[in-house]
Design an enzyme around this catalytic site. Structure first.
Site, short mmCIF file in Angstrom:
data_model
loop_
_atom_site.label_atom_id
_atom_site.label_comp_id
_atom_site.label_asym_id
_atom_site.label_seq_id
_atom_site.Cartn_x
_atom_site.Cartn_y
_atom_site.Cartn_z
N VAL A 67 0.85 -1.47 -0.13
CA VAL A 67 -0.21 0.14 0.19
C VAL A 67 0.83 1.09 0.05
O VAL A 67 0.59 2.26 -0.67
CB VAL A 67 -1.02 0.08 1.15
CG1 VAL A 67 -1.65 1.19 1.39
CG2 VAL A 67 -1.96 -1.02 0.89
N TRP B 188 2.52 1.57 -3.20
CA TRP B 188 1.51 1.93 -4.51
C TRP B 188 1.12 3.23 -4.44
O TRP B 188 0.99 4.10 -5.52
CB TRP B 188 0.19 1.14 -4.20
CG TRP B 188 -0.84 1.26 -4.97
CD1 TRP B 188 -0.85 1.01 -6.24
CD2 TRP B 188 -1.91 2.34 -4.78
NE1 TRP B 188 -2.19 1.37 -7.03
CE2 TRP B 188 -2.83 2.23 -5.86
CE3 TRP B 188 -2.35 3.08 -3.94
CZ2 TRP B 188 -3.92 2.98 -6.02
CZ3 TRP B 188 -3.60 3.71 -4.05
CH2 TRP B 188 -4.23 3.88 -5.16
N HIS B 189 1.13 4.14 -3.14
CA HIS B 189 0.93 5.40 -3.03
C HIS B 189 2.12 6.38 -3.62
O HIS B 189 1.95 7.19 -4.51
CB HIS B 189 0.81 5.87 -1.44
CG HIS B 189 -0.84 5.52 -1.20
ND1 HIS B 189 -1.29 4.52 -0.54
CD2 HIS B 189 -1.85 6.39 -1.23
CE1 HIS B 189 -2.34 4.29 -0.22
NE2 HIS B 189 -2.87 5.84 -0.56
N ASP B 190 3.47 6.01 -3.24
CA ASP B 190 4.49 6.55 -3.74
C ASP B 190 5.70 6.29 -3.23
O ASP B 190 5.60 5.41 -2.20
CB ASP B 190 4.40 8.22 -3.40
CG ASP B 190 5.07 9.07 -4.18
OD1 ASP B 190 6.05 8.58 -5.02
OD2 ASP B 190 5.12 10.31 -4.12
#
Length: 448
Positions: A413, A416-418
């Site tokens: 997660v 996936w965000h950065d």
């Protein structure tokens, strides 16, 4: 025993008034202090602009909300045209899945060319070979390794190279860097990656044979009992093999109403609703859903005109406040973030419903009704949570390795965000707080 039962009932009767009184006092204090803080520090806060309510300043310090709010009229006109074209085409030509996939492919490609310009070619260049690899590896034991290696590799590369430059592929392509559109493609591609994984696993499981027991599910599902088809059935039930085609796959990846920010729907659910539009929301339900969204938008307007929570966070002035005031600002920011995402996700979900595709609700529960971490993460970006459970958590072993799996899931997660250490730190700290909760719950269940 009777006296114990009577005392329990008596306590419950007294408990509700006490809780209501507590809530009234709590919010009276929060609202009063928030108004006072916003008034006293308004001249020192960043991101305040003249508003339209009671001559007050408007907190537009959040870039994501500012952009969405500013583009709302244009988005509404564009999606209105998209919905009219798609629904008219379906009605006039009696189109099913293949025909509707072609319609949405043309509409969505036009949308992508506006958003990303020449960079649309990057989206198609990554998605196309992935489709071939899925078809080749779906029936082999190396499928999961291929899928996650490909997905994580491009997830990282897209960020490291900041969406790539055409000049990387030769000087004669450099001129295309002047036509990169109005929205960074690598941001939207994070959602495309999730859809690619969904297509891959749904196709792989369809090849193995779906183990979904629809009759047993229908026995306890309220929606299925009523004669309709719930989202879980659409997701778990494999579609016919001819629906796993390149055209339907591409139209799923770039489906315009959900392309920018979701909610995330599975490939099976999307392909099923291309064939037969959703019927869980009739016209009356869609209208009420839209009216509730407008009411929520007005609530947001009131909030950002009277409470400058986000401006406090961005300006750094919260560092000068007392511990109680910092709590109030932090609590306000959390509610602002919840309402912001509530409005953005429900707006795009509304247009998807109008176009005949039901997606999961992203904010099914108010943030203030989540009393533990598990409840919070199931309700915040709920469609992503469903995706994580279906395509990561269960394949990793599910509840049998729960404490180990949450570390893998939250690390993904964060990535996936950065690509930032602070996000990885956030993910691992969340896991550290999550583990004691899981242990306590398991102990409590054992005693029950």
């Amino acid at each position: 025993m009777k006296s114990d039962s009577k005392s329990t009932v008596s306590w419950k009767r007294r408990e509700l008034p006490l809780l209501v009184l507590y809530a009234l006092v709590f919010y009276a204090v929060i609202i009063r202090r928030s108004l006072q803080l916003s008034h006293d520090y308004s001249l020192n806060l960043y991101g305040l602009r003249p508003g339209w309510i009671a001559h007050r300043l408007n907190d537009v310090s959040d870039a994501q909300w500012r952009n969405f709010r500013g583009n709302l009229p244009v988005l509404t006109v564009v999606f209105g045209i998209f919905a009219f074209v798609a629904n008219s085409s379906r009605a006039l030509f009696h189109l099913k899945a293949r025909g509707m996939s072609n319609v949405w492919l043309l509409i969505s490609l036009a949308y992508l060319l506006y958003l990303h310009g020449a960079c649309t070619v990057f989206v198609l260049s990554i998605a196309s070979p992935y489709f071939l690899l899925v078809k080749i590896f779906a029936k082999t034991k190396y499928f999961s390794l291929m899928l996650w290696t490909f997905s994580v590799f491009f997830l990282i590369c897209n960020r490291v190279y900041e969406g790539y430059s055409f000049s990387m592929f030769g000087q004669h392509w450099m001129f295309l860097d002047n036509f990169r559109g109005v929205f960074r493609w690598q941001i939207c591609f994070n959602f495309v990656i999730l859809r690619m994984v969904s297509f891959g696993y749904d196709y792989c499981w369809a090849c193995q044979g779906s183990g979904f027991d629809q009759k047993r599910h229908a026995e306890y599902c309220r929606i299925c009992k009523s004669g309709k088809t719930c989202y879980q059935t659409l997701q778990e039930r494999s579609v016919p093999s001819n629906k796993y085609s390149f055209g339907i796959y591409l139209s799923y990846l770039i489906y315009a109403p959900l392309y920018i920010s979701g909610p995330i729907t599975s490939f099976n659910a999307f392909a099923s609703q291309l064939e037969t539009p959703q019927k869980n929301y009739v016209l009356k339900d869609v209208v009420l859903y839209g009216l509730r969204w407008i009411f929520s938008l007005l609530l947001m307007e009131l909030m950002i005109h009277f409470f400058y929570y986000n401006a406090f966070a961005n300006s750094g002035l919260w560092k000068q406040l007392s511990a109680m005031d910092v709590f109030i600002i932090g609590y306000g920011v959390l509610n602002f973030m919840w309402l912001k995402f509530f409005l953005i996700w429900r707006y795009f979900r509304l247009w998807s419903l109008i176009c005949g595709v039901e997606a999961p609700e992203n904010m099914p529960k108010c943030v203030n009704n989540c009393y533990n971490l598990e409840s919070f993460w199931k309700s915040w970006h709920a469609s992503f949570n469903k995706w994580l459970v279906r395509y990561m958590y269960i394949p990793l072993g599910g509840s049998q390795r729960k404490i180990l799996n949450i570390w893998v899931v939250f690390t993904f997660v964060a990535l996936w965000h950065d690509l930032e250490w602070k996000l990885l730190s956030w993910a691992w700290l969340t896991c550290l707080f999550y583990v004691p909760e899981l242990v306590l719950k398991s102990v409590a269940n054992a005693f029950q």
